[in-house]
Structure formats: structure tokens, C-alpha cells
Design an enzyme around this catalytic site. Structure first.
Site, PDB file in Angstrom:
ATOM      1  N   HIS A  17       5.405  -7.729  -2.301  1.00 55.81           N
ATOM      2  CA  HIS A  17       5.453  -6.660  -3.308  1.00 55.81           C
ATOM      3  C   HIS A  17       6.897  -6.440  -3.770  1.00 55.81           C
ATOM      4  O   HIS A  17       7.166  -6.309  -4.965  1.00 55.81           O
ATOM      5  CB  HIS A  17       4.910  -5.342  -2.732  1.00 55.81           C
ATOM      6  CG  HIS A  17       3.439  -5.354  -2.415  1.00 55.81           C
ATOM      7  ND1 HIS A  17       2.933  -4.972  -1.203  1.00 55.81           N
ATOM      8  CD2 HIS A  17       2.361  -5.700  -3.171  1.00 55.81           C
ATOM      9  CE1 HIS A  17       1.596  -5.072  -1.214  1.00 55.81           C
ATOM     10  NE2 HIS A  17       1.238  -5.506  -2.391  1.00 55.81           N
ATOM     11  N   LYS A  41     -10.862  -0.011  -1.306  1.00 57.07           N
ATOM     12  CA  LYS A  41      -9.888  -0.459  -0.291  1.00 57.07           C
ATOM     13  C   LYS A  41      -9.035   0.697   0.207  1.00 57.07           C
ATOM     14  O   LYS A  41      -8.737   0.808   1.392  1.00 57.07           O
ATOM     15  CB  LYS A  41      -8.974  -1.497  -0.930  1.00 57.07           C
ATOM     16  CG  LYS A  41      -9.064  -2.855  -0.286  1.00 57.07           C
ATOM     17  CD  LYS A  41      -8.372  -3.875  -1.146  1.00 57.07           C
ATOM     18  CE  LYS A  41      -7.107  -4.358  -0.534  1.00 57.07           C
ATOM     19  NZ  LYS A  41      -6.450  -5.376  -1.370  1.00 57.07           N
ATOM     20  N   ARG A  92      -0.700 -14.999  -6.259  1.00 57.80           N
ATOM     21  CA  ARG A  92      -0.190 -15.758  -5.114  1.00 57.80           C
ATOM     22  C   ARG A  92      -0.727 -17.173  -5.085  1.00 57.80           C
ATOM     23  O   ARG A  92      -0.037 -18.127  -4.837  1.00 57.80           O
ATOM     24  CB  ARG A  92      -0.572 -15.062  -3.802  1.00 57.80           C
ATOM     25  CG  ARG A  92       0.241 -13.839  -3.539  1.00 57.80           C
ATOM     26  CD  ARG A  92      -0.325 -13.061  -2.414  1.00 57.80           C
ATOM     27  NE  ARG A  92      -1.693 -12.675  -2.716  1.00 57.80           N
ATOM     28  CZ  ARG A  92      -2.551 -12.176  -1.853  1.00 57.80           C
ATOM     29  NH1 ARG A  92      -2.193 -12.021  -0.605  1.00 57.80           N
ATOM     30  NH2 ARG A  92      -3.763 -11.833  -2.233  1.00 57.80           N
ATOM     31  N   SER A 129      -1.266  -7.679   2.946  1.00 57.55           N
ATOM     32  CA  SER A 129      -1.239  -6.462   3.759  1.00 57.55           C
ATOM     33  C   SER A 129      -2.186  -6.594   4.944  1.00 57.55           C
ATOM     34  O   SER A 129      -1.876  -6.149   6.056  1.00 57.55           O
ATOM     35  CB  SER A 129      -1.605  -5.255   2.903  1.00 57.55           C
ATOM     36  OG  SER A 129      -0.686  -5.132   1.842  1.00 57.55           O
TER      37      SER A 129
END
Ligand code: COA
Length: 162
Positions: A17, A41, A92, A129
Site C-alpha cells: 500500500h 471484508k 499485483r 493483508s
């Protein structure tokens, strides 16, 4: 003045991030880093919105163009209310593409706002994460994944979960 919104769950914020935030500097004058607080989430988040905000502020304090905010509705509504020009997201790997493509199209359909993608740094592209949450539970040090300034806090919180 170009304004962008980088929305995310940030549970916790990672080096990935931070890399994206630092690389946004040439393409916007102001970047809102927006903690989404009402997603499926975020309801399962380990870190509270306040903890996420404090961590994001700590790791972005050297970037004056960044403002950390929380928002609870649609990202596009926050964008509209704050005259934001575009949404920023990181990509990503190819596996991110389908999810991001759907989200970008949905956002553009409902509000005409565009999403700009930056490729994640290839050295950080494996970070997520949930990977950090998993490693932290087993008391693995997290300095390869998390900014140094928040590593002890994240480590302590995750180690307590086991
Ligand atoms: N490098 C490395 N890792 C990265 C990264 C980068 N540049 N960018 C993201 N990641 C990781 C994150 O750690 C995260 O890992 P996880 O899946 O293990 O949690 C994952 O990639 C994606 O997380 P994040 O960027 O935080 O996004 P998200 O998918 O959790 O967030 C929102 C989605 C918040 C953007 C989206 O749900 C939203 O906008 N919600 C608000 C409500 C709304 O508008 N809904 C309609 C959407 S169409």
C-alpha cells in the site's frame, strides 16, 4: 488540482500500500487514502477503523499530499462529495485483474468516475493483508511486509490472537 481516492480495507496497511501511495505523487495533487468501513471484508477486520487510521497516518506523515479518511458508503459517493477526479488502485498479479476490472466498470457505470491502476512493485506483489494476518498469528516478525513504524503494533496485536 487533481484529486484521487485510494480506497481499501487496510487490515493492516502494508509495504505494498505504501509503495502505491508514494508512486501516486506524480499523478495527483491530493490523495485521499480511504478506509472503507462497511464492506463484507471490513466487518471481519482485525484492526478497528481508528487503528487503521492511526497506522496510515503514521506511515504517510512524510507525504503532505496525503489525507487519511474513513468512509462508510460507496467509494464513488465519497468521490463525488469530495470532487475527486479518479480512483486509484494497485494491480499485483493477473489474478487481481478480474476483481478490479469488475469493480472499475461498476464504479464507472454508476458514477462515470475512472479508475487508474498502477502496477504493484514486483518485489512486493506477493504481499497481502491476509498473508500478514496469518504470519503474525504465528508470531513471525513482519518487517519484510509492514512499514517499520507500525510493525511492533501489528505484531503485538496479531500475536495476541492465537
Ligand atoms: N501491493 C501489495 N498488496 C496490495 C497492494 C499493493 N500495491 N494493493 C492491495 N494489496 C493487497 C491488500 O493487502 C489486500 O489483501 P487481502 O485481500 O489479503 O486483504 C488486497 O490486496 C486487496 O485489498 P485492498 O486494496 O485493501 O482492497 P479491498 O479489496 O479490500 O477493498 C474496496 C475493496 C474497499 C476498494 C471496495 O470494496 C470499496 O470500494 N468498497 C466501498 C463500497 C463500494 O463502493 N462498493 C462497490 C464496489 S464496486
Amino acid at each position: 488540482m487533481k484529486k484521487a481516492l485510494f480506497p481499501g480495507t487496510f487490515d493492516p496497511p502494508t509495504l505494498g500500500h505504501l509503495d502505491l501511495i508514494s508512486r501516486a505523487q506524480p499523478i495527483c495533487d491530493k490523495l485521499y487514502v480511504g478506509i472503507a468501513t462497511n464492506t463484507h471484508k471490513s466487518h471481519k477486520s482485525i484492526f478497528s477503523p481508528e487503528e487503521k487510521k492511526e497506522m496510515l497516518q503514521k506511515i504517510t506523515h512524510s507525504f503532505p499530499f496525503v489525507e487519511v479518511v474513513s468512509f462508510s458508503g460507496l467509494a464513488v459517493d465519497f468521490a463525488k462529495e469530495n470532487q475527486i477526479d479518479f480512483i486509484l488502485r494497485g494491480l499485483r498479479a493477473f489474478s487481481d485483474f478480474e476483481y478490479e476490472f469488475r469493480m472499475a466498470l461498476a464504479n464507472r457505470t454508476i458514477s462515470s468516475i475512472e479508475t487508474v491502476f498502477l502496477m504493484a512493485d514486483e518485489r512486493l506483489a506477493h504481499i497481502s493483508s491476509s498473508l500478514i494476518q496469518e504470519l503474525g498469528r504465528y508470531q513471525t516478525r513482519l518487517h519484510a511486509f509492514i512499514p517499520e513504524a507500525i510493525e511492533p503494533q501489528v505484531f503485538q496485536k496479531l500475536a495476541r490472537l492465537n
